[in-house]
Design a protein around this motif. Structure first.
Motif, PDB file in Angstrom:
ATOM      1  N   TRP A   5      20.408  34.167  45.017  1.00 35.53           N
ATOM      2  CA  TRP A   5      21.604  34.119  45.854  1.00 35.53           C
ATOM      3  C   TRP A   5      22.778  33.516  45.089  1.00 35.53           C
ATOM      4  N   GLN A   6      22.529  32.436  44.344  1.00 36.44           N
ATOM      5  CA  GLN A   6      23.588  31.810  43.560  1.00 36.44           C
ATOM      6  C   GLN A   6      24.077  32.745  42.456  1.00 36.44           C
ATOM      7  N   SER A   7      23.168  33.488  41.835  1.00 31.08           N
ATOM      8  CA  SER A   7      23.575  34.458  40.814  1.00 31.08           C
ATOM      9  C   SER A   7      24.471  35.524  41.424  1.00 31.08           C
ATOM     10  N   ARG A   8      24.110  36.013  42.596  1.00 30.19           N
ATOM     11  CA  ARG A   8      24.930  37.032  43.277  1.00 30.19           C
ATOM     12  C   ARG A   8      26.307  36.476  43.621  1.00 30.19           C
ATOM     13  N   LEU A   9      26.354  35.255  44.124  1.00 36.98           N
ATOM     14  CA  LEU A   9      27.624  34.642  44.482  1.00 36.98           C
ATOM     15  C   LEU A   9      28.520  34.460  43.260  1.00 36.98           C
ATOM     16  N   GLU A  10      27.947  34.001  42.161  1.00 35.36           N
ATOM     17  CA  GLU A  10      28.709  33.815  40.927  1.00 35.36           C
ATOM     18  C   GLU A  10      29.295  35.139  40.447  1.00 35.36           C
ATOM     19  N   VAL A  11      28.487  36.169  40.419  1.00 34.10           N
ATOM     20  CA  VAL A  11      28.940  37.476  39.952  1.00 34.10           C
ATOM     21  C   VAL A  11      29.988  38.043  40.915  1.00 34.10           C
ATOM     22  N   GLY A  12      29.820  37.826  42.204  1.00 30.54           N
ATOM     23  CA  GLY A  12      30.791  38.305  43.192  1.00 30.54           C
ATOM     24  C   GLY A  12      32.150  37.639  43.041  1.00 30.54           C
ATOM     25  N   ALA A  13      32.170  36.339  42.820  1.00 32.78           N
ATOM     26  CA  ALA A  13      33.437  35.625  42.616  1.00 32.78           C
ATOM     27  C   ALA A  13      34.140  36.155  41.370  1.00 32.78           C
ATOM     28  N   ASP A  14      33.377  36.385  40.322  1.00 31.67           N
ATOM     29  CA  ASP A  14      33.946  36.924  39.095  1.00 31.67           C
ATOM     30  C   ASP A  14      34.503  38.323  39.329  1.00 31.67           C
ATOM     31  N   PHE A  15      33.856  39.122  40.147  1.00 32.46           N
ATOM     32  CA  PHE A  15      34.295  40.484  40.446  1.00 32.46           C
ATOM     33  C   PHE A  15      35.699  40.493  41.060  1.00 32.46           C
ATOM     34  N   GLY A  16      35.954  39.622  42.032  1.00 31.58           N
ATOM     35  CA  GLY A  16      37.258  39.585  42.699  1.00 31.58           C
ATOM     36  C   GLY A  16      38.390  39.270  41.731  1.00 31.58           C
ATOM     37  N   VAL A  17      38.192  38.272  40.902  1.00 30.23           N
ATOM     38  CA  VAL A  17      39.216  37.903  39.924  1.00 30.23           C
ATOM     39  C   VAL A  17      39.375  39.031  38.902  1.00 30.23           C
ATOM     40  N   ASN A  22      42.248  43.287  35.887  1.00 31.84           N
ATOM     41  CA  ASN A  22      42.094  44.642  35.353  1.00 31.84           C
ATOM     42  C   ASN A  22      43.275  45.528  35.730  1.00 31.84           C
ATOM     43  N   LEU A  23      43.642  45.542  36.998  1.00 28.69           N
ATOM     44  CA  LEU A  23      44.741  46.395  37.452  1.00 28.69           C
ATOM     45  C   LEU A  23      46.068  45.987  36.806  1.00 28.69           C
ATOM     46  N   MET A  24      46.311  44.702  36.670  1.00 25.69           N
ATOM     47  CA  MET A  24      47.561  44.238  36.059  1.00 25.69           C
ATOM     48  C   MET A  24      47.604  44.594  34.564  1.00 25.69           C
ATOM     49  N   ALA A  25      46.496  44.467  33.870  1.00 23.40           N
ATOM     50  CA  ALA A  25      46.468  44.814  32.442  1.00 23.40           C
ATOM     51  C   ALA A  25      46.718  46.306  32.233  1.00 23.40           C
ATOM     52  N   THR A  41      40.244  54.234  39.447  1.00 25.41           N
ATOM     53  CA  THR A  41      39.029  54.850  38.904  1.00 25.41           C
ATOM     54  C   THR A  41      38.501  54.028  37.737  1.00 25.41           C
ATOM     55  N   PHE A  42      39.394  53.676  36.814  1.00 27.43           N
ATOM     56  CA  PHE A  42      38.974  52.874  35.669  1.00 27.43           C
ATOM     57  C   PHE A  42      38.428  51.519  36.123  1.00 27.43           C
ATOM     58  N   ALA A  43      39.164  50.858  37.009  1.00 19.63           N
ATOM     59  CA  ALA A  43      38.721  49.539  37.499  1.00 19.63           C
ATOM     60  C   ALA A  43      37.377  49.661  38.219  1.00 19.63           C
ATOM     61  N   ALA A  44      37.224  50.701  39.034  1.00 26.30           N
ATOM     62  CA  ALA A  44      35.962  50.871  39.763  1.00 26.30           C
ATOM     63  C   ALA A  44      34.799  51.100  38.804  1.00 26.30           C
ATOM     64  N   LEU A  45      35.033  51.914  37.769  1.00 26.59           N
ATOM     65  CA  LEU A  45      33.969  52.157  36.793  1.00 26.59           C
ATOM     66  C   LEU A  45      33.626  50.894  36.004  1.00 26.59           C
ATOM     67  N   VAL A  46      34.654  50.248  35.470  1.00 31.28           N
ATOM     68  CA  VAL A  46      34.417  49.052  34.659  1.00 31.28           C
ATOM     69  C   VAL A  46      33.779  47.950  35.503  1.00 31.28           C
ATOM     70  N   LEU A  49      30.259  48.818  37.078  1.00 32.43           N
ATOM     71  CA  LEU A  49      29.177  48.669  36.102  1.00 32.43           C
ATOM     72  C   LEU A  49      29.010  47.209  35.674  1.00 32.43           C
ATOM     73  N   ALA A  50      30.061  46.412  35.826  1.00 33.72           N
ATOM     74  CA  ALA A  50      29.994  45.004  35.409  1.00 33.72           C
ATOM     75  C   ALA A  50      29.054  44.200  36.299  1.00 33.72           C
ATOM     76  N   VAL A  51      29.074  44.463  37.580  1.00 33.24           N
ATOM     77  CA  VAL A  51      28.247  43.675  38.492  1.00 33.24           C
ATOM     78  C   VAL A  51      26.762  43.795  38.150  1.00 33.24           C
ATOM     79  N   PRO A  52      26.204  44.997  38.084  1.00 29.98           N
ATOM     80  CA  PRO A  52      24.784  45.052  37.717  1.00 29.98           C
ATOM     81  C   PRO A  52      24.524  44.594  36.278  1.00 29.98           C
ATOM     82  N   ARG A  53      25.447  44.887  35.359  1.00 24.39           N
ATOM     83  CA  ARG A  53      25.267  44.457  33.972  1.00 24.39           C
ATOM     84  C   ARG A  53      25.219  42.941  33.884  1.00 24.39           C
ATOM     85  N   ARG A  54      26.171  42.267  34.522  1.00 23.50           N
ATOM     86  CA  ARG A  54      26.212  40.800  34.482  1.00 23.50           C
ATOM     87  C   ARG A  54      25.031  40.190  35.221  1.00 23.50           C
TER      88      ARG A  54
END
Length: 151
Positions: A5-17, A22-25, A41-46, A49-54
């Motif tokens: 649960w803590q791993s999911r929460l950590e990855v989720g917080a990172d996802f929002g930021v 990503n969009l601003m860059a 599309t680019f942000a959704a793909l990157v 894929l980041a959530v399961p990868r991380r």
């Protein structure tokens, strides 16, 4: 050791930021080419894929920590750097797919360097915050002897 649960929460917080950064860059590097469709599309793909990868990398690195101990600072950096290298390669390839010829190696590399320079620091800070949270919950010392001697 961090719970699932803590791993999911950590990855989720990172996802929002990550989404906002990503969009601003993309807007900064591609300007008018960064249409809503391409950018999202680019942000959704990157990021998709980041959530399961991380998460997978987090669990793999977590498995290397002995029960009842904390991840050392060096181990946190190794985890973050490993994930970032994989992410950089993925981001360059995905930009090429989304932006075509406009995604020159220089431009795609520039976006990627900006995104992941910010990402390295952000992920390290998040990792340490969650390690401290976990240590408080398990009544572990703030820094173990192994962690202190490694810095």
């Amino acid at each position: 050791m961090q719970t699932c649960w803590q791993s999911r929460l950590e990855v989720g917080a990172d996802f929002g930021v990550s989404l906002v950064v990503n969009l601003m860059a993309q807007l900064g590097f591609y300007g008018a080419l960064a249409t809503a469709g391409r950018s999202l599309t680019f942000a959704a793909l990157v990021l998709g894929l980041a959530v399961p990868r991380r998460y997978v990398l987090r669990r793999l690195f977590n498995a290397a920590v002995a029960p009842g101990t904390r991840q050392s600072r060096w181990h946190s950096w190794l985890e973050v750097c490993s994930d970032t290298v994989v992410a950089i390669i993925m981001a360059i390839v995905l930009q090429r797919l989304c932006y075509g010829t406009a995604a020159t190696l220089t431009k795609a590399g520039g976006v990627t360097v900006v995104l992941y320079s910010i990402t390295l620091g952000r992920r390290y800070v998040l990792r340490r915050v969650f390690e401290a949270w976990n240590a408080r919950q398990e009544n572990l010392p703030l820094y173990s002897q192994a962690s202190s001697s490694e810095m």
